[in-house]
Design a protein around this motif. Structure first.
Motif, PDB file in Angstrom:
ATOM      1  N   ASP A 288      79.664  78.526  18.849  1.00  0.00           N
ATOM      2  CA  ASP A 288      79.701  77.105  18.515  1.00  0.00           C
ATOM      3  C   ASP A 288      79.730  76.301  19.812  1.00  0.00           C
ATOM      4  O   ASP A 288      80.792  76.048  20.371  1.00  0.00           O
ATOM      5  CB  ASP A 288      80.934  76.810  17.651  1.00  0.00           C
TER       6      ASP A 288
ATOM      7  N   ALA B  26      79.272  73.251  20.339  1.00  0.00           N
ATOM      8  CA  ALA B  26      79.954  71.959  20.250  1.00  0.00           C
ATOM      9  C   ALA B  26      81.459  72.131  20.435  1.00  0.00           C
ATOM     10  O   ALA B  26      82.144  71.198  20.836  1.00  0.00           O
ATOM     11  CB  ALA B  26      79.643  71.296  18.920  1.00  0.00           C
TER      12      ALA B  26
ATOM     13  N   MET C  63      76.796  83.834   9.618  1.00  0.00           N
ATOM     14  CA  MET C  63      75.521  83.357  10.190  1.00  0.00           C
ATOM     15  C   MET C  63      74.557  84.521  10.399  1.00  0.00           C
ATOM     16  O   MET C  63      73.378  84.418  10.149  1.00  0.00           O
ATOM     17  CB  MET C  63      75.759  82.656  11.519  1.00  0.00           C
TER      18      MET C  63
ATOM     19  N   ARG D 251      76.891  78.354   7.521  1.00  0.00           N
ATOM     20  CA  ARG D 251      78.165  77.896   8.049  1.00  0.00           C
ATOM     21  C   ARG D 251      78.815  76.948   7.058  1.00  0.00           C
ATOM     22  O   ARG D 251      78.134  76.188   6.381  1.00  0.00           O
ATOM     23  CB  ARG D 251      77.923  77.115   9.337  1.00  0.00           C
TER      24      ARG D 251
ATOM     25  N   SER E  38      80.805  73.611   6.176  1.00  0.00           N
ATOM     26  CA  SER E  38      80.873  72.292   6.814  1.00  0.00           C
ATOM     27  C   SER E  38      82.271  71.702   6.749  1.00  0.00           C
ATOM     28  O   SER E  38      82.733  71.075   7.689  1.00  0.00           O
ATOM     29  CB  SER E  38      79.877  71.351   6.143  1.00  0.00           C
TER      30      SER E  38
ATOM     31  N   GLY F 286      79.926  74.931   1.698  1.00  0.00           N
ATOM     32  CA  GLY F 286      79.030  75.632   2.607  1.00  0.00           C
ATOM     33  C   GLY F 286      77.616  75.552   2.082  1.00  0.00           C
ATOM     34  O   GLY F 286      77.304  74.755   1.198  1.00  0.00           O
ATOM     35  N   ALA F 287      76.764  76.393   2.632  1.00  0.00           N
ATOM     36  CA  ALA F 287      75.387  76.422   2.166  1.00  0.00           C
ATOM     37  C   ALA F 287      74.923  77.860   2.226  1.00  0.00           C
ATOM     38  O   ALA F 287      75.462  78.667   2.978  1.00  0.00           O
ATOM     39  CB  ALA F 287      74.500  75.563   3.051  1.00  0.00           C
TER      40      ALA F 287
ATOM     41  N   THR G  50      71.591  79.427   3.286  1.00  0.00           N
ATOM     42  CA  THR G  50      70.290  79.027   3.822  1.00  0.00           C
ATOM     43  C   THR G  50      69.172  79.934   3.320  1.00  0.00           C
ATOM     44  O   THR G  50      68.013  79.595   3.437  1.00  0.00           O
ATOM     45  CB  THR G  50      70.294  79.043   5.358  1.00  0.00           C
TER      46      THR G  50
ATOM     47  N   CYS H 173      72.072  77.665  11.139  1.00  0.00           N
ATOM     48  CA  CYS H 173      73.331  78.095  10.539  1.00  0.00           C
ATOM     49  C   CYS H 173      73.549  77.450   9.182  1.00  0.00           C
ATOM     50  O   CYS H 173      74.296  77.955   8.357  1.00  0.00           O
ATOM     51  CB  CYS H 173      74.501  77.787  11.470  1.00  0.00           C
ATOM     52  N   GLY H 174      72.944  76.301   8.960  1.00  0.00           N
ATOM     53  CA  GLY H 174      73.054  75.662   7.654  1.00  0.00           C
ATOM     54  C   GLY H 174      74.237  74.733   7.495  1.00  0.00           C
ATOM     55  O   GLY H 174      74.509  74.234   6.403  1.00  0.00           O
ATOM     56  N   LYS H 175      74.974  74.466   8.577  1.00  0.00           N
ATOM     57  CA  LYS H 175      76.156  73.605   8.441  1.00  0.00           C
ATOM     58  C   LYS H 175      75.758  72.175   8.071  1.00  0.00           C
ATOM     59  O   LYS H 175      76.508  71.477   7.380  1.00  0.00           O
ATOM     60  CB  LYS H 175      76.951  73.628   9.755  1.00  0.00           C
TER      61      LYS H 175
ATOM     62  N   THR I  61      73.262  71.274   6.065  1.00  0.00           N
ATOM     63  CA  THR I  61      73.048  71.269   4.615  1.00  0.00           C
ATOM     64  C   THR I  61      74.372  71.396   3.871  1.00  0.00           C
ATOM     65  O   THR I  61      74.592  70.762   2.848  1.00  0.00           O
ATOM     66  CB  THR I  61      72.104  72.430   4.248  1.00  0.00           C
ATOM     67  N   ALA I  62      75.267  72.218   4.445  1.00  0.00           N
ATOM     68  CA  ALA I  62      76.555  72.440   3.795  1.00  0.00           C
ATOM     69  C   ALA I  62      77.345  71.145   3.650  1.00  0.00           C
ATOM     70  O   ALA I  62      78.049  70.945   2.660  1.00  0.00           O
ATOM     71  CB  ALA I  62      77.371  73.455   4.592  1.00  0.00           C
ATOM     72  N   GLY I  63      77.228  70.243   4.612  1.00  0.00           N
ATOM     73  CA  GLY I  63      78.025  69.025   4.552  1.00  0.00           C
ATOM     74  C   GLY I  63      77.281  67.834   3.988  1.00  0.00           C
ATOM     75  O   GLY I  63      77.881  66.791   3.733  1.00  0.00           O
TER      76      GLY I  63
ATOM     77  N   ALA J  76      72.339  66.950  -0.322  1.00  0.00           N
ATOM     78  CA  ALA J  76      71.567  68.199  -0.282  1.00  0.00           C
ATOM     79  C   ALA J  76      71.260  68.750  -1.669  1.00  0.00           C
ATOM     80  O   ALA J  76      70.167  69.267  -1.909  1.00  0.00           O
ATOM     81  CB  ALA J  76      72.307  69.236   0.558  1.00  0.00           C
TER      82      ALA J  76
ATOM     83  N   ALA K  81      66.086  71.046   1.981  1.00  0.00           N
ATOM     84  CA  ALA K  81      67.380  70.728   2.588  1.00  0.00           C
ATOM     85  C   ALA K  81      67.222  70.483   4.088  1.00  0.00           C
ATOM     86  O   ALA K  81      66.242  70.936   4.690  1.00  0.00           O
ATOM     87  CB  ALA K  81      68.346  71.879   2.342  1.00  0.00           C
TER      88      ALA K  81
ATOM     89  N   ASN L 129      68.436  71.718   6.900  1.00  0.00           N
ATOM     90  CA  ASN L 129      68.160  72.826   7.829  1.00  0.00           C
ATOM     91  C   ASN L 129      66.744  73.350   7.643  1.00  0.00           C
ATOM     92  O   ASN L 129      66.091  73.772   8.591  1.00  0.00           O
ATOM     93  CB  ASN L 129      69.182  73.953   7.657  1.00  0.00           C
TER      94      ASN L 129
ATOM     95  N   THR M  59      76.751  62.940   8.851  1.00  0.00           N
ATOM     96  CA  THR M  59      77.643  64.100   8.761  1.00  0.00           C
ATOM     97  C   THR M  59      77.014  65.312   9.442  1.00  0.00           C
ATOM     98  O   THR M  59      77.672  66.048  10.184  1.00  0.00           O
ATOM     99  CB  THR M  59      77.916  64.436   7.288  1.00  0.00           C
TER     100      THR M  59
ATOM    101  N   ARG N  71      78.676  67.380  12.755  1.00  0.00           N
ATOM    102  CA  ARG N  71      79.267  68.717  12.666  1.00  0.00           C
ATOM    103  C   ARG N  71      78.385  69.811  13.239  1.00  0.00           C
ATOM    104  O   ARG N  71      78.813  70.962  13.327  1.00  0.00           O
ATOM    105  CB  ARG N  71      79.577  69.038  11.197  1.00  0.00           C
ATOM    106  N   CYS N  72      77.159  69.481  13.627  1.00  0.00           N
ATOM    107  CA  CYS N  72      76.251  70.540  14.100  1.00  0.00           C
ATOM    108  C   CYS N  72      76.840  71.265  15.312  1.00  0.00           C
ATOM    109  O   CYS N  72      77.151  70.650  16.329  1.00  0.00           O
ATOM    110  CB  CYS N  72      74.896  69.948  14.480  1.00  0.00           C
ATOM    111  N   PRO N  73      77.000  72.592  15.228  1.00  0.00           N
ATOM    112  CA  PRO N  73      77.575  73.331  16.352  1.00  0.00           C
ATOM    113  C   PRO N  73      76.670  73.326  17.584  1.00  0.00           C
ATOM    114  O   PRO N  73      77.115  73.631  18.678  1.00  0.00           O
ATOM    115  CB  PRO N  73      77.748  74.756  15.820  1.00  0.00           C
ATOM    116  N   LYS N  74      75.411  73.020  17.401  1.00  0.00           N
ATOM    117  CA  LYS N  74      74.491  73.032  18.531  1.00  0.00           C
ATOM    118  C   LYS N  74      74.121  71.606  18.954  1.00  0.00           C
ATOM    119  O   LYS N  74      73.184  71.405  19.712  1.00  0.00           O
ATOM    120  CB  LYS N  74      73.228  73.803  18.173  1.00  0.00           C
ATOM    121  N   SER N  75      74.821  70.638  18.420  1.00  0.00           N
ATOM    122  CA  SER N  75      74.589  69.228  18.753  1.00  0.00           C
ATOM    123  C   SER N  75      73.129  68.815  18.555  1.00  0.00           C
ATOM    124  O   SER N  75      72.586  68.024  19.315  1.00  0.00           O
ATOM    125  CB  SER N  75      75.023  68.916  20.187  1.00  0.00           C
TER     126      SER N  75
END
Ligand SMILES: Cc1cc2nc3c(=O)[nH]c(=O)nc-3n(C[C@H](O)[C@H](O)[C@H](O)COP(=O)(O)OP(=O)(O)OC[C@H]3O[C@@H](n4cnc5c(N)ncnc54)[C@H](O)[C@@H]3O)c2cc1C
Ligand code: SF4
Ligand code: SF4
Lengths: 666, 192
Positions: free
Chosen positions: A403, A405, A440, A468, A470, A483-484, A486, B31-33, B35-37, B41, B47, B49, B77, B81-85
């Motif tokens: 992660d 971030a 993941m 992941r 959210s 979550g989702a 994918t 990772c889909g975060k 879409t998850a939030g 979606a 979606a 991602n 959102t 929350r994206c871990p990869k910005s």
């Protein structure tokens, strides 16, 4: 006039393709001091080395320049060849015309000219080379092992079984590390305590292992073969030489509701306690932060109750010294703090997962304690908030790991495996329960690992969702996990009774300070640096200091143990010789011209410079001076650069040599 | 964040999207975060991602034609929350912008676009939102577009509620410094 032989290597095609080796040999043979110059297809091969030896003898060469690859590759080879022919090995120089020339250039004429320049430099240097003798240092055949987790235990036992004494320093009251608190271990599901505690007892009883528990390394002095270690024994308030471990004290202690560190806050302990029943040493320690006697001179019940008279409220920290010849660092790991509070500015926490806010959101080590037969719930799965049996449990992997971030881009490597284990063990305990895993990727490289994960899915019915999470919220007493998946491309919401977060692995607290004491490097995350990731995986750049286990990188038990045995064998190798040989290319100080400003002493990264006095043979004081400790000096040359009186110089790279080299070019 | 941009030359759409959203599509590791939030979606055809994945694959056409880019409510959102910005919300914006410039907004989503247009016009004129004016403008534009009476008075029952919250003013307030407003709009319309 020197008699230098120059040997130009084709390196097969590697050099000869770009550099005209015949023309080069001709040009080089005209350089002043060069007696003969020739080229050969592979100078490092047996016939190549034979050629070098023959020429040394036939031409009575007094120095040799090999123009070939990097000295990292073959300097040792050629030095040995020269020595066989009776030439001092430190009169061999290499000119790197491969990495520094043929591999990085295309133009044949220009590359040949550059190769000639590189050789000219080495010839100039060789003209001024001195004969040097390797430095011999004696070895203290005792090892220090720092950290008593499974890695430290394995290393200590291996070294001790090889016949050498071991000093083990563990900062907690007991050895055992994280493994002592695990439930069952992948991929075989053997009970962690059952396989570890016999090894802990072995350490405790081994005649050649001296255990300092509840202690830390305060200071490190010396060098390979000759370290002096100062150990701080923290005040334990219990004299473990008198204590019999009967347990009267902790049963009488009225303060029984302190959070247990060993249970990661899932259980409680008294203010005088042993962290867990199988602890080694199985002797208690008083927690000075909560003990009523120590805080406000109250209580004192344990002291009255102890028949052995082992309690000593006046105890203080003690410093002891130990001499060792090698050090193994095995300080292990800790989990990333999931909540908002972080100990490093480069890290961020997960507000969105409600860790620290919702009682039933816990981390993976806490879950291990809930699963463990010797844990706070005796292995009955109860969730922290109300003790109910959770029927839906969500496991989230990569919490912190991967992660960017949050500041941790690396993979923690073991979480995929223990999460599968958690899902499996949960199902074994709660038959009508459902495990949900958000992941993941599943990284299950290892013997029997892939099969293990598939078993969790196929036999134990864990539901795996690829995505992941959210956010986690609490609604009507349920934890709502959003979550989702994918793979299906749909959002997934699970109402859970318990959520387990697979937090990233980070190096143990305080490892940076320890590394600085030992002159060992560490990466931006604090993991200790090995000196080569493939070929020297347990050595460090500090001679005589080795690493193993999770302090070097995230790893599981099999890998930690394998690495520990590797480190132990490196220690045994160090101890095998009567004396250690060190390269003589180190700094020296001209004590006549030294003005004792000690700029070098402050600049030296290896603390190799000492304050000394020059005295006449009769002992009359003449002057102060700086002096190099040949055992510590790594030959980096920093002192040479800072010395204002030009009194420091580096053997094998003298200032005279460097000037001669530069002058030959301009 | 990755600075090297591995996008093949062929993915023209993806390049434009990266420039508009100031983000790197290949930083996304699916990772889909997002879409998850994403609150929308569940209603989306593609979606968030997956939209990014289509762009990574050079299939920008499909992303531009997705209904979901118009369903996005710009709540941010995903990007937060994206871990990869990865600026996922910015990508949504960029996709909407391109799709509008191409004039290929799907008929089903045109009303969404009309709403957004009316909203921005409103801000451009007043510097802040004037709800009544927005409603009238949007309803009229919508009616001119599809001539459906039923939609003209849909949501009319919400009026008393809005009134109660003091959201309905006959005369809206305007910001005084119009020059600033013009500058802001000029800046945000500037693609470079
Ligand atoms: C939830 C979870 C489940 C796991 N399950 C499994 C499994 O099923 N199978 C498996 O193979 N692996 C598993 N692991 C991994 C396993 O815990 C590690 O591989 C192993 O514990 C590493 O051992 P170590 O000795 O390197 O470190 P540690 O166990 O961390 O031991 C380090 C020791 O050093 C001490 N120490 C630290 N700093 C200092 C200092 N400065 N001075 C003195 N002492 C110090 C510590 O107190 C500790 O005793 C799991 C990990 C987690 C988080
Ligand atoms: S009561 Fe005394 S002897 Fe018994 S465990 Fe406690 S300190 Fe040791
Ligand atoms: S900004 Fe759009 S895509 Fe992102 S979470 Fe909000 S609605 Fe979904």
């Amino acid at each position: 006039m020197s008699r230098i032989g120059v040997f130009i290597c084709w390196c097969g095609e590697n050099i000869a393709r770009t550099v005209d080796v015949d023309a080069l040999a001709q040009e080089v043979s005209k350089f002043p001091g060069v007696r003969c110059a020739m080229n050969y297809k592979y100078v490092c091969s047996d016939p190549g080395q034979a050629l070098v030896r023959e020429k040394i003898a036939a031409e009575k060469l007094d120095a040799v320049v090999i123009a070939s690859c990097s000295p990292h590759m073959h300097l040792k080879t050629f030095r040995r060849a020269a020595q066989l022919a009776g030439l001092n090995p430190y009169k061999v120089e290499m000119a790197n015309i491969r990495e520094h020339c043929s591999w990085v250039h295309h133009d044949r004429a220009k590359a040949t000219a550059k190769a000639a320049s590189l050789i000219r430099l080495s010839v100039e240097k060789a003209r001024l080379d001195h004969e040097l003798q390797p430095i011999r240092v004696p070895v203290t055949r005792r090892a220090l092992v720092i950290g008593g987790g499974v890695a430290g235990i394995q290393a200590a036992l291996d070294i001790a079984d090889a016949g050498y004494e071991v000093v083990m320093v563990e900062r907690e009251p007991s050895i055992g590390g994280k493994m002592a608190g695990l439930s069952e271990t992948f991929p075989t599901l053997d009970c962690s305590q059952c396989i570890l505690t016999p090894r802990m007892v072995e350490v405790g009883q081994h005649p050649r292992i001296k255990l300092y528990s509840y202690s830390e390394v305060e200071r490190v002095e010396g060098y390979i073969g000759n370290f002096t270690i100062t150990i701080r024994q923290k005040a334990r308030y219990v004299d473990i030489s008198k204590c019999t471990g009967c347990g009267d004290c902790w049963s009488v202690c009225p303060l029984k509701r302190n959070k247990s560190e060993f249970d990661y806050g899932m259980g409680v302990r008294a203010s005088i306690y042993v962290p867990f029943p199988q602890a080694v040493p199985a002797r208690p320690v008083i927690d000075a932060k909560t003990c009523a006697k120590i805080i406000r001179n109250g209580c004192g019940l344990c002291e009255k109750k102890c028949k052995a008279g082992a309690i000593n409220f006046q105890d203080t920290d003690k410093l002891v010294e130990e001499k060792v010849g090698a050090v193994v660092v095995a300080t292990g790991y800790k989990l990333y703090d999931i909540g908002e509070k972080q100990d490093k500015a480069s890290l961020a926490g997960y507000g969105e997962y409600g860790y620290g806010q919702y009682k039933d959101v816990i981390d993976s080590l806490q879950f291990e304690r809930l699963l463990s037969a010797s844990g706070p719930t005796n292995g009955v799965l109860k969730r922290p908030s109300d003790g109910a049996e959770p029927k839906n449990v969500v496991f989230i992997s990569c919490v912190g790991s991967r992660d960017n971030a949050k500041g941790l881009p690396y993979c923690s490597k073991i979480c995929c495996m223990y999460t599968a284990k958690h899902a499996m063990l949960y199902k074994h305990k709660v038959h009508d329960g459902q495990a949900h895993v958000f992941y993941m990727d599943i990284r299950a490289g290892g013997k029997g690992y892939e099969e293990f994960v598939r078993r969790a899915i196929e036999q134990d019915g864990a539901k795996y969702y690829r995505g992941r999470v959210s956010k986690i919220t609490q609604e009507d007493g349920k934890l709502v996990v959003r979550g989702a998946d994918t793979l299906a491309g749909v959002p997934i919401t699970v109402e859970a009774d318990l959520v387990v977060l697979a937090a990233a692995m980070r190096p143990a607290d305080g490892v940076a300070e320890l590394a600085q004491k030992l002159n060992v490097g560490y990466d931006e995350f604090g993991f200790l640096l090995e000196s080569h990731p493939k070929l020297r995986p347990v050595e460090t750049n500090a001679a005589g200091v080795f690493v193993c286990g999770a302090c070097q990188a995230p790893k599981d038990i099999p890998e930690s143990v394998a690495q520990a045995s590797a480190a132990a064998s490196k220690v045994a190798v160090t101890f095998a010789a009567d004396e250690l040989m060190r390269e003589p290319e180190i700094a020296g100080i001209n004590e006549q011209t030294c003005v004792a400003c000690y700029a070098c002493l402050r600049a030296c990264p290896y603390h190799a410079i000492e304050q000394a006095e020059v005295r006449t043979p009769r002992g009359v004081f003449v002057k102060h001076t700086a002096r190099v400790n040949p055992g510590l000096c790594m030959g980096c040359g920093t002192c040479v650069a800072v010395c204002p009186s030009k009194s420091a110089d580096l053997e094998g790279f003298t200032e005279q040599q460097i000037y001669a080299m530069v002058e030959s070019l301009v | 964040m990755n600075t090297a941009n591995p996008l093949p030359q062929a993915c023209a759409t993806a390049r434009v999207i990266e420039a508009l959203a100031h983000t790197h599509l290949y930083d996304c590791y699916q990772c889909g975060k997002c879409t998850a939030g994403c609150p929308m979606a569940a209603q989306m055809d593609i979606a968030p991602n997956r939209l990014i994945r289509l762009l990574q694959l050079g299939r920008g056409r499909e992303a531009l034609d997705a209904q979901s880019i118009w369903q996005c409510v710009s709540c941010q959102t995903c990007a937060t929350r994206c871990p990869k910005s990865v600026n996922c919300a910015g990508i949504m914006d960029a996709l909407r912008q391109l799709s509008m410039e191409e004039g290929r907004v799907s008929p089903a989503q045109r009303r969404v676009m009309l709403f957004q247009k009316a909203f921005l016009d409103n801000i451009r004129r007043n510097g802040r939102l004037h709800e009544l004016e927005l409603i009238v403008q949007f309803k009229l534009a919508g009616f001119m577009h599809d001539r459906r009476f039923s939609l003209l008075f849909k949501d009319a029952t919400l009026a008393p509620k809005l009134n109660k919250r003091k959201k309905l003013h006959l005369r809206g307030k305007k910001v005084r410094d119009r020059a600033v407003l013009r500058r802001i709009f000029a800046r945000s319309m500037d693609h470079s």
